[in-house]
Write a protein that holds these residues in place. Sequence first.
Motif, PDB file in Angstrom:
ATOM      1  N   TYR A  48      26.153  47.341   9.432  1.00  0.00           N
ATOM      2  CA  TYR A  48      25.932  47.202   7.993  1.00  0.00           C
ATOM      3  C   TYR A  48      26.936  48.033   7.190  1.00  0.00           C
ATOM      4  CZ  TYR A  48      21.571  44.575   8.568  1.00  0.00           C
ATOM      5  OH  TYR A  48      20.637  43.605   8.859  1.00  0.00           O
ATOM      6  N   HIS A  49      27.551  49.014   7.840  1.00  0.00           N
ATOM      7  CA  HIS A  49      28.533  49.878   7.163  1.00  0.00           C
ATOM      8  C   HIS A  49      29.601  50.271   8.162  1.00  0.00           C
ATOM      9  CE1 HIS A  49      24.469  50.701   5.455  1.00  0.00           C
ATOM     10  NE2 HIS A  49      25.111  50.501   4.318  1.00  0.00           N
ATOM     11  N   GLU A 104      24.660  42.310  -6.077  1.00  0.00           N
ATOM     12  CA  GLU A 104      25.059  42.734  -4.733  1.00  0.00           C
ATOM     13  C   GLU A 104      24.909  41.571  -3.764  1.00  0.00           C
ATOM     14  OE1 GLU A 104      24.307  46.377  -1.648  1.00  0.00           O
ATOM     15  OE2 GLU A 104      22.527  45.592  -2.643  1.00  0.00           O
ATOM     16  N   GLY A 152      24.238  40.986  -0.183  1.00  0.00           N
ATOM     17  CA  GLY A 152      23.751  41.637   1.032  1.00  0.00           C
ATOM     18  C   GLY A 152      23.035  42.944   0.705  1.00  0.00           C
ATOM     19  N   GLY A 161      20.692  44.514   2.505  1.00  0.00           N
ATOM     20  CA  GLY A 161      20.749  45.314   3.729  1.00  0.00           C
ATOM     21  C   GLY A 161      19.861  46.538   3.705  1.00  0.00           C
ATOM     22  N   THR A 162      20.474  47.706   3.866  1.00  0.00           N
ATOM     23  CA  THR A 162      19.727  48.965   3.961  1.00  0.00           C
ATOM     24  C   THR A 162      19.305  49.513   2.594  1.00  0.00           C
ATOM     25  OG1 THR A 162      21.703  50.313   3.738  1.00  0.00           O
ATOM     26  CG2 THR A 162      21.085  49.645   5.984  1.00  0.00           C
ATOM     27  N   ASN A 217      23.562  50.895  -1.201  1.00  0.00           N
ATOM     28  CA  ASN A 217      24.319  50.703  -2.450  1.00  0.00           C
ATOM     29  C   ASN A 217      23.400  50.789  -3.668  1.00  0.00           C
ATOM     30  OD1 ASN A 217      26.806  50.357  -1.231  1.00  0.00           O
ATOM     31  ND2 ASN A 217      26.599  48.135  -1.083  1.00  0.00           N
ATOM     32  N   LEU A 237      21.131  39.859  -3.290  1.00  0.00           N
ATOM     33  CA  LEU A 237      20.801  38.685  -2.473  1.00  0.00           C
ATOM     34  C   LEU A 237      20.732  39.095  -1.015  1.00  0.00           C
ATOM     35  CD1 LEU A 237      23.348  36.103  -3.960  1.00  0.00           C
ATOM     36  CD2 LEU A 237      21.206  36.941  -4.951  1.00  0.00           C
ATOM     37  N   GLU A 238      19.723  38.621  -0.327  1.00  0.00           N
ATOM     38  CA  GLU A 238      19.578  38.978   1.092  1.00  0.00           C
ATOM     39  C   GLU A 238      18.780  37.887   1.790  1.00  0.00           C
ATOM     40  OE1 GLU A 238      20.605  41.713   3.225  1.00  0.00           O
ATOM     41  OE2 GLU A 238      19.800  40.160   4.542  1.00  0.00           O
ATOM     42  N   LYS A 239      19.327  37.393   2.880  1.00  0.00           N
ATOM     43  CA  LYS A 239      18.609  36.352   3.618  1.00  0.00           C
ATOM     44  C   LYS A 239      17.642  36.933   4.651  1.00  0.00           C
ATOM     45  CE  LYS A 239      19.589  31.939   5.816  1.00  0.00           C
ATOM     46  NZ  LYS A 239      20.650  31.053   6.312  1.00  0.00           N
ATOM     47  N   ASP A 279      20.037  32.446   0.689  1.00  0.00           N
ATOM     48  CA  ASP A 279      21.369  32.365   1.282  1.00  0.00           C
ATOM     49  C   ASP A 279      22.415  32.515   0.174  1.00  0.00           C
ATOM     50  OD1 ASP A 279      23.847  31.337   2.476  1.00  0.00           O
ATOM     51  OD2 ASP A 279      22.522  30.706   4.108  1.00  0.00           O
ATOM     52  N   ALA A 330      29.148  41.405   2.379  1.00  0.00           N
ATOM     53  CA  ALA A 330      28.682  40.563   3.498  1.00  0.00           C
ATOM     54  C   ALA A 330      29.245  41.129   4.802  1.00  0.00           C
ATOM     55  CB  ALA A 330      29.170  39.138   3.289  1.00  0.00           C
ATOM     56  N   PHE A 331      28.704  40.665   5.934  1.00  0.00           N
ATOM     57  CA  PHE A 331      29.316  41.021   7.217  1.00  0.00           C
ATOM     58  C   PHE A 331      30.749  40.489   7.239  1.00  0.00           C
ATOM     59  CE2 PHE A 331      24.856  41.056   9.079  1.00  0.00           C
ATOM     60  CZ  PHE A 331      24.821  42.431   9.237  1.00  0.00           C
ATOM     61  N   GLN A 338      31.053  35.983   9.863  1.00  0.00           N
ATOM     62  CA  GLN A 338      30.465  34.968   8.979  1.00  0.00           C
ATOM     63  C   GLN A 338      31.532  34.396   8.030  1.00  0.00           C
ATOM     64  OE1 GLN A 338      26.974  37.391   7.462  1.00  0.00           O
ATOM     65  NE2 GLN A 338      25.952  35.476   7.985  1.00  0.00           N
ATOM     66  N   LEU A 343      30.789  32.840   4.506  1.00  0.00           N
ATOM     67  CA  LEU A 343      30.412  33.621   3.321  1.00  0.00           C
ATOM     68  C   LEU A 343      31.640  34.128   2.562  1.00  0.00           C
ATOM     69  CD1 LEU A 343      27.351  35.668   4.660  1.00  0.00           C
ATOM     70  CD2 LEU A 343      27.465  33.332   3.784  1.00  0.00           C
TER      71      LEU A 343
HETATM   72  C1  LIG Z   1      27.169  44.425   5.593  1.00  0.00           C
HETATM   73  S1  LIG Z   1      25.441  44.146   5.437  1.00  0.00           S
HETATM   74  C2  LIG Z   1      25.033  44.677   3.809  1.00  0.00           C
HETATM   75  C3  LIG Z   1      24.954  46.176   3.637  1.00  0.00           C
HETATM   76  C4  LIG Z   1      24.232  46.547   2.373  1.00  0.00           C
HETATM   77  N1  LIG Z   1      24.974  46.254   1.182  1.00  0.00           N
HETATM   78  C5  LIG Z   1      23.773  47.987   2.422  1.00  0.00           C
HETATM   79  O1  LIG Z   1      24.015  48.762   1.442  1.00  0.00           O
HETATM   80  O2  LIG Z   1      23.167  48.352   3.418  1.00  0.00           O
HETATM   81  C6  LIG Z   1      25.430  42.355   5.192  1.00  0.00           C
HETATM   82  C7  LIG Z   1      24.080  41.821   4.763  1.00  0.00           C
HETATM   83  O3  LIG Z   1      24.179  40.414   4.510  1.00  0.00           O
HETATM   84  C8  LIG Z   1      22.978  39.790   4.976  1.00  0.00           C
HETATM   85  N2  LIG Z   1      23.260  38.356   5.209  1.00  0.00           N
HETATM   86  C9  LIG Z   1      23.807  37.791   6.297  1.00  0.00           C
HETATM   87  N3  LIG Z   1      23.955  36.459   6.101  1.00  0.00           N
HETATM   88  C10 LIG Z   1      23.497  36.187   4.856  1.00  0.00           C
HETATM   89  C11 LIG Z   1      23.405  35.004   4.076  1.00  0.00           C
HETATM   90  N4  LIG Z   1      23.850  33.829   4.536  1.00  0.00           N
HETATM   91  N5  LIG Z   1      22.873  35.084   2.845  1.00  0.00           N
HETATM   92  C12 LIG Z   1      22.417  36.273   2.361  1.00  0.00           C
HETATM   93  N6  LIG Z   1      22.505  37.438   3.060  1.00  0.00           N
HETATM   94  C13 LIG Z   1      23.026  37.399   4.282  1.00  0.00           C
HETATM   95  C14 LIG Z   1      22.641  40.570   6.228  1.00  0.00           C
HETATM   96  O4  LIG Z   1      21.288  40.427   6.579  1.00  0.00           O
HETATM   97  C15 LIG Z   1      22.988  41.998   5.818  1.00  0.00           C
HETATM   98  O5  LIG Z   1      21.902  42.642   5.230  1.00  0.00           O
END
Ligand SMILES: C[S@@+](CC[C@H](N)C(=O)[O-])C[C@H]1O[C@@H](n2cnc3c(N)ncnc32)[C@H](O)[C@@H]1O
Length: 225
Positions: free
Chosen positions: A25-26, A58, A60, A62-63, A66, A86-88, A141, A158-159, A164, A167
Amino acid sequence: MQPLQVVSTSDGSSSVYNPVFDGYYHSRHGAIQESEHVFMAAGLNQLLLQQKHINVLEIGFGTGLNALLTYYHARQNGVVIHYTSLEKFPLDESVYTELNYAAQLQLGEEGQRFFLDLHKEKWNTEVSLRPDFILHKRQMDIQDFSAPEQFELIYFDAFAPTAQPELWSDAVFVAMYHALRPGGILVTYCAKGEVKRAMKRAGFTLEALPGPPGKREMTRALKIL
Ligand SMILES: C[S@@+](CC[C@H](N)C(=O)[O-])C[C@H]1O[C@@H](n2cnc3c(N)ncnc32)[C@H](O)[C@@H]1O
């Protein structure tokens, strides 16, 4: 499905490893350090002295790191934040309760409470988490997102595009460009040539900035007035 793993990064702050995307995630070189460098210093701090109210998007959640940092930076400057994320795949309680950000940042009990509130708050509803922090977490998504000219700042987190690529596409960056107000900023840790070309095609003007530890470069993309 293999479970997510909480890991420790070089600055002592936690992160998470997702085996499905084979992605962290980071940065392993320091989660807080990366977030401060890429999203706060190159993004939020550029606007804090100019505006009293900032609409952040934002990609993602995630945690929640941010979001946590944004609240504390903005509060110090008396700025109100409207935070849409946004977070899936929201994290389970068993994972986010293992994260040590409030302790690492020495935010005390109040900071830990705010961090847990960020996660526990309902999805898909706009809430005033604090009087100066309005939160709207959207479980969806990224590829389905569109919003006309609502945001001054986008954290594109995003990752990696290797994990991915869908994205980091033209279609997603066109939606990001559209979602920004004129004069708005998008920041990302990524500086891959392919990604930068997609951003340019969407209309952004790019700045290459020094990256956080372990990374030569990052990108700031501007929607010029
Ligand atoms: C690099 S991490 C984000 C880290 C986050 N910004 C933080 O501060 O922890 C990428 C995030 O994108 C999410 N993700 C993956 N595919 C996605 C999608 N298609 N749509 C929305 N979120 C998605 C993952 O679950 C993950 O939480």
